[in-house]
Write an enzyme that holds these catalytic residues in place. Sequence first.
Site, PDB file in Angstrom:
ATOM      1  N   ASP A 174      33.196  -1.725  72.721  1.00 36.29           N
ATOM      2  CA  ASP A 174      33.487  -0.985  73.958  1.00 36.29           C
ATOM      3  C   ASP A 174      33.577  -1.891  75.191  1.00 36.29           C
ATOM      4  OD1 ASP A 174      33.298   1.262  72.394  1.00 36.29           O
ATOM      5  OD2 ASP A 174      31.248   1.742  73.000  1.00 36.29           O
ATOM      6  N   ARG A 201      33.622   4.762  74.501  1.00 41.18           N
ATOM      7  CA  ARG A 201      32.574   5.572  75.135  1.00 41.18           C
ATOM      8  C   ARG A 201      32.989   5.930  76.571  1.00 41.18           C
ATOM      9  NH1 ARG A 201      27.604   6.257  72.523  1.00 41.18           N
ATOM     10  NH2 ARG A 201      27.710   4.556  71.063  1.00 41.18           N
TER      11      ARG A 201
HETATM   12  O1  F6P Z   1      29.648   1.752  70.529  1.00 38.88           O
HETATM   13  C1  F6P Z   1      30.754   1.628  69.748  1.00 38.88           C
HETATM   14  C2  F6P Z   1      31.318   2.981  69.357  1.00 38.88           C
HETATM   15  O2  F6P Z   1      32.287   2.754  68.367  1.00 38.88           O
HETATM   16  C3  F6P Z   1      31.907   3.814  70.507  1.00 38.88           C
HETATM   17  O3  F6P Z   1      33.188   3.400  70.859  1.00 38.88           O
HETATM   18  C4  F6P Z   1      31.877   5.192  69.925  1.00 38.88           C
HETATM   19  O4  F6P Z   1      31.784   6.142  70.948  1.00 38.88           O
HETATM   20  C5  F6P Z   1      30.636   5.183  69.089  1.00 38.88           C
HETATM   21  O5  F6P Z   1      30.336   3.821  68.826  1.00 38.88           O
HETATM   22  C6  F6P Z   1      30.738   5.894  67.784  1.00 38.88           C
HETATM   23  O6  F6P Z   1      29.493   5.863  67.203  1.00 38.88           O
HETATM   24  P1  F6P Z   1      29.173   6.343  65.727  1.00 38.88           P
HETATM   25  O7  F6P Z   1      29.768   5.369  64.799  1.00 38.88           O
HETATM   26  O8  F6P Z   1      27.695   6.357  65.657  1.00 38.88           O
HETATM   27  O9  F6P Z   1      29.814   7.672  65.571  1.00 38.88           O
END
Ligand code: F6P
Length: 322
Positions: A129, A173
């Site tokens: 991010d 995010r």
């Molecule tokens: O922090 C990296 C990220 O890929 C964000 O871009 C996204 O919002 C989040 O993690 C998704 O998280 P998870 O894999 O826990 O759903």
Amino acid sequence: MRLKTVGLLTSGGDAPGMNAAIRSFTRYAVTQGIRVFGIKRGYVGLRTADMYEMNLRTVSDILHRGGTILYSSRDPEFQTEEGIQNALKTYNESNLDALVIIGGNGSLKGVKALKDKGVKCIFIPATIDNDVSYTDYSIGFDTAMNTALEMIDKIRDTTRSHEKCSVVEVMGRKCGDLALNIGIGVGATSILVPEITYDFEKDIISRIKYTQNIGKRHFIIVIAEGCEKSLEISKKIEEKTGITTRCTILGHVQRGGSPTLRDRVIASGMGYYAAQLLIDKNFNRAIAIACDKIIDYDVDSTLTVKKKFNLKLYKEALNISI
Ligand code: F6P
């Protein structure tokens, strides 16, 4: 007293290049006489004492691999007092002299909590991010941008053949860095980011219609996930313009893949730098990139820094996406 044993963990969403940082940290620390313990699944492994000793060969053949050989997790239990106490128990009973934590914003909060309890920490920023506000760059950002670029180039082929519009949602995010850079890279007609309030008519429909009038036949709209409405926006574009519109949410493909050269070089540099900080007994430091150089800050000073959005780049993008 000389530093003898350190723990190393990766936490939060994984990012391509984490392995390169694990490798360089371990190689340099071990050759300097420091024992390195790889803690599995981030703070979960720290709470439960799930770790193994690493050596020069444990980290062979991982430089080019995405993900993290130490596994990763987001650990709500670590945010409780009991969780922290369990982590401290592991730290003390395993005779660790310091911890190196590789991760994003959530992991940095964990560093602060541990440091406040007397644990000696070093933080390495890694998240696709690029939303860790005190550093210009976090490991994994370049690879994620290039992965999305490759995917959207493929989407463009079919969008062009069928003279359609494609709305593509990218990760990030609440941070628009991925969307902005990817949007520029794919020549998006509109780029929506959480940092800038958009007007549907002015920022999307008028831009599509204006460029259509001057000969454009296919359209790419890049939306950051923090804007939250890509499917809805896609339907509304079709209704308002009559152009067949498809929505693609790129999702976790952006978190995988072999790290780019840039991520390998930066991650290797940060891992090495972390080992040097420990050797110099320079604790509770957060590693950063500033003006293309690796530097470090006091952990406490990093927590209040606000992330700056590159408005100049955003304005440039608007002027050339016509
Ligand atoms: O922090 C990296 C990220 O890929 C964000 O871009 C996204 O919002 C989040 O993690 C998704 O998280 P998870 O894999 O826990 O759903």
